[in-house]
Motif scaffolding. Sequence first.
Motif, PDB file in Angstrom:
ATOM      1  N   PRO A  83       0.946  11.703 -10.586  1.00 46.35           N
ATOM      2  CA  PRO A  83       0.623  12.805  -9.669  1.00 46.35           C
ATOM      3  C   PRO A  83       0.036  12.291  -8.353  1.00 46.35           C
ATOM      4  O   PRO A  83       0.284  12.859  -7.290  1.00 46.35           O
ATOM      5  N   TRP A  84      -0.727  11.214  -8.417  1.00 47.96           N
ATOM      6  CA  TRP A  84      -1.319  10.628  -7.215  1.00 47.96           C
ATOM      7  C   TRP A  84      -0.232  10.133  -6.259  1.00 47.96           C
ATOM      8  O   TRP A  84      -0.286  10.399  -5.051  1.00 47.96           O
ATOM      9  N   ASP A  85       0.761   9.425  -6.792  1.00 47.21           N
ATOM     10  CA  ASP A  85       1.855   8.934  -5.963  1.00 47.21           C
ATOM     11  C   ASP A  85       2.579  10.107  -5.292  1.00 47.21           C
ATOM     12  O   ASP A  85       2.895  10.057  -4.102  1.00 47.21           O
ATOM     13  N   LEU A  86       2.822  11.168  -6.064  1.00 50.52           N
ATOM     14  CA  LEU A  86       3.477  12.359  -5.528  1.00 50.52           C
ATOM     15  C   LEU A  86       2.658  12.961  -4.388  1.00 50.52           C
ATOM     16  O   LEU A  86       3.209  13.329  -3.344  1.00 50.52           O
ATOM     17  N   GLU A  87       1.357  13.037  -4.548  1.00 47.44           N
ATOM     18  CA  GLU A  87       0.498  13.600  -3.507  1.00 47.44           C
ATOM     19  C   GLU A  87       0.540  12.763  -2.227  1.00 47.44           C
ATOM     20  O   GLU A  87       0.599  13.306  -1.116  1.00 47.44           O
ATOM     21  N   VAL A  88       0.529  11.446  -2.366  1.00 46.76           N
ATOM     22  CA  VAL A  88       0.598  10.574  -1.181  1.00 46.76           C
ATOM     23  C   VAL A  88       1.916  10.803  -0.444  1.00 46.76           C
ATOM     24  O   VAL A  88       1.943  10.949   0.789  1.00 46.76           O
ATOM     25  N   TYR A  89       3.020  10.866  -1.169  1.00 46.51           N
ATOM     26  CA  TYR A  89       4.323  11.117  -0.539  1.00 46.51           C
ATOM     27  C   TYR A  89       4.381  12.523   0.063  1.00 46.51           C
ATOM     28  O   TYR A  89       4.943  12.728   1.133  1.00 46.51           O
ATOM     29  N   ARG A  90       3.800  13.505  -0.616  1.00 47.04           N
ATOM     30  CA  ARG A  90       3.788  14.864  -0.098  1.00 47.04           C
ATOM     31  C   ARG A  90       3.069  14.910   1.251  1.00 47.04           C
ATOM     32  O   ARG A  90       3.540  15.526   2.199  1.00 47.04           O
ATOM     33  N   ARG A  91       1.930  14.223   1.333  1.00 49.44           N
ATOM     34  CA  ARG A  91       1.172  14.178   2.593  1.00 49.44           C
ATOM     35  C   ARG A  91       1.983  13.489   3.687  1.00 49.44           C
ATOM     36  O   ARG A  91       1.984  13.929   4.837  1.00 49.44           O
ATOM     37  N   ALA A  92       2.653  12.422   3.338  1.00 48.10           N
ATOM     38  CA  ALA A  92       3.470  11.709   4.332  1.00 48.10           C
ATOM     39  C   ALA A  92       4.632  12.588   4.798  1.00 48.10           C
ATOM     40  O   ALA A  92       4.938  12.645   5.993  1.00 48.10           O
ATOM     41  N   LEU A  93       5.269  13.289   3.874  1.00 44.67           N
ATOM     42  CA  LEU A  93       6.390  14.164   4.222  1.00 44.67           C
ATOM     43  C   LEU A  93       5.934  15.300   5.130  1.00 44.67           C
ATOM     44  O   LEU A  93       6.637  15.689   6.051  1.00 44.67           O
ATOM     45  N   ALA A  94       4.721  15.784   4.897  1.00 42.34           N
ATOM     46  CA  ALA A  94       4.163  16.868   5.714  1.00 42.34           C
ATOM     47  C   ALA A  94       3.705  16.383   7.083  1.00 42.34           C
ATOM     48  O   ALA A  94       3.308  17.183   7.923  1.00 42.34           O
ATOM     49  N   PRO A 120       0.829  -1.213   0.000  1.00 42.78           N
ATOM     50  CA  PRO A 120       0.000   0.000   0.000  1.00 42.78           C
ATOM     51  C   PRO A 120       0.865   1.265   0.000  1.00 42.78           C
ATOM     52  O   PRO A 120       1.766   1.417   0.839  1.00 42.78           O
ATOM     53  N   LEU A 121       0.578   2.145  -0.922  1.00 47.23           N
ATOM     54  CA  LEU A 121       1.392   3.339  -1.127  1.00 47.23           C
ATOM     55  C   LEU A 121       1.503   4.204   0.126  1.00 47.23           C
ATOM     56  O   LEU A 121       2.590   4.685   0.459  1.00 47.23           O
ATOM     57  N   GLU A 122       0.403   4.398   0.845  1.00 43.76           N
ATOM     58  CA  GLU A 122       0.447   5.239   2.043  1.00 43.76           C
ATOM     59  C   GLU A 122       1.411   4.666   3.083  1.00 43.76           C
ATOM     60  O   GLU A 122       2.181   5.395   3.696  1.00 43.76           O
ATOM     61  N   LYS A 123       1.365   3.361   3.283  1.00 47.71           N
ATOM     62  CA  LYS A 123       2.246   2.725   4.264  1.00 47.71           C
ATOM     63  C   LYS A 123       3.700   2.753   3.789  1.00 47.71           C
ATOM     64  O   LYS A 123       4.613   3.059   4.545  1.00 47.71           O
ATOM     65  N   ALA A 124       3.921   2.436   2.520  1.00 50.35           N
ATOM     66  CA  ALA A 124       5.278   2.401   1.970  1.00 50.35           C
ATOM     67  C   ALA A 124       5.924   3.786   1.998  1.00 50.35           C
ATOM     68  O   ALA A 124       7.119   3.911   2.285  1.00 50.35           O
ATOM     69  N   SER A 125       5.134   4.829   1.720  1.00 47.70           N
ATOM     70  CA  SER A 125       5.690   6.186   1.689  1.00 47.70           C
ATOM     71  C   SER A 125       6.240   6.575   3.052  1.00 47.70           C
ATOM     72  O   SER A 125       7.295   7.200   3.158  1.00 47.70           O
ATOM     73  N   ARG A 126       5.551   6.191   4.098  1.00 50.90           N
ATOM     74  CA  ARG A 126       5.978   6.561   5.442  1.00 50.90           C
ATOM     75  C   ARG A 126       7.258   5.825   5.853  1.00 50.90           C
ATOM     76  O   ARG A 126       8.143   6.405   6.483  1.00 50.90           O
ATOM     77  N   ILE A 127       7.363   4.566   5.468  1.00 54.29           N
ATOM     78  CA  ILE A 127       8.590   3.805   5.747  1.00 54.29           C
ATOM     79  C   ILE A 127       9.742   4.398   4.946  1.00 54.29           C
ATOM     80  O   ILE A 127      10.836   4.623   5.471  1.00 54.29           O
ATOM     81  N   ALA A 128       9.497   4.674   3.672  1.00 58.73           N
ATOM     82  CA  ALA A 128      10.546   5.237   2.807  1.00 58.73           C
ATOM     83  C   ALA A 128      11.074   6.549   3.375  1.00 58.73           C
ATOM     84  O   ALA A 128      12.291   6.729   3.536  1.00 58.73           O
ATOM     85  N   LEU A 129      10.166   7.447   3.690  1.00 61.67           N
ATOM     86  CA  LEU A 129      10.593   8.761   4.169  1.00 61.67           C
ATOM     87  C   LEU A 129      11.270   8.682   5.530  1.00 61.67           C
ATOM     88  O   LEU A 129      12.236   9.406   5.791  1.00 61.67           O
ATOM     89  N   ARG A 130      10.813   7.804   6.393  1.00 62.86           N
ATOM     90  CA  ARG A 130      11.467   7.613   7.701  1.00 62.86           C
ATOM     91  C   ARG A 130      12.908   7.157   7.514  1.00 62.86           C
ATOM     92  O   ARG A 130      13.840   7.677   8.128  1.00 62.86           O
ATOM     93  N   GLU A 131      13.109   6.179   6.625  1.00 61.98           N
ATOM     94  CA  GLU A 131      14.458   5.636   6.416  1.00 61.98           C
ATOM     95  C   GLU A 131      15.355   6.628   5.682  1.00 61.98           C
ATOM     96  O   GLU A 131      16.545   6.726   5.978  1.00 61.98           O
TER      97      GLU A 131
END
Length: 182
Positions: free
Chosen positions: A160-171, A128-139
């Motif tokens: 663009p959707w993937d970018l938005e999910v990562y942007r939200r996680a980064l924020a 799941p992209l939301e979960k993966a984005s948070r692990i990626a950004l943490r590491e």
Amino acid sequence: MSLSDSRLELVQGDITKVTADAIVNAANSALVGGGGVDGAIHRAAGRELLEECRTLGRCPTGEARITQGYKLPARHVIHTVGPVWQGGGRGEAGQLARCYQSVFALVEKHGLRTVAFPSISTGVYGYPLEKASRIALREIRAALERLPSVEKVTVVLFTPWDLEVYRRALAGEPEPEGGLGR
């Protein structure tokens, strides 16, 4: 588009076009190319990449291997094998975290200063992209704290959707219940 560290950037684009010391390939364990990011990197790099990968043997989930970049604008390709999503109860989060840790170990070992990542395991491996984005950004953030020699980490998102999910996680926005959907 970084919100917290000038050395971390989120972009939408094609990772095979990124100029960096290394780009990361979301590879399969045989390291022989495949679909998605893996196939695109192999096609763009040329036959020599496959020939070098064949000399490396297999790469277990969570580990990484480095090759030359050949026809890519990146000097190197760091291949890492992410976990296949099986519902989250089979150690997938730890395996995904180890992918990033293994990549950064090679970045450090080879004195690389710039690296670009795709979203590992979120394509055909179904993470799941939301979960993966948070692990990626943490590491990535942990590696940037530990490795001041790394000048830039770019996360290259395909849509663009993937970018938005990562942007939200980064924020630091909370993960939506049941995900954001597509």
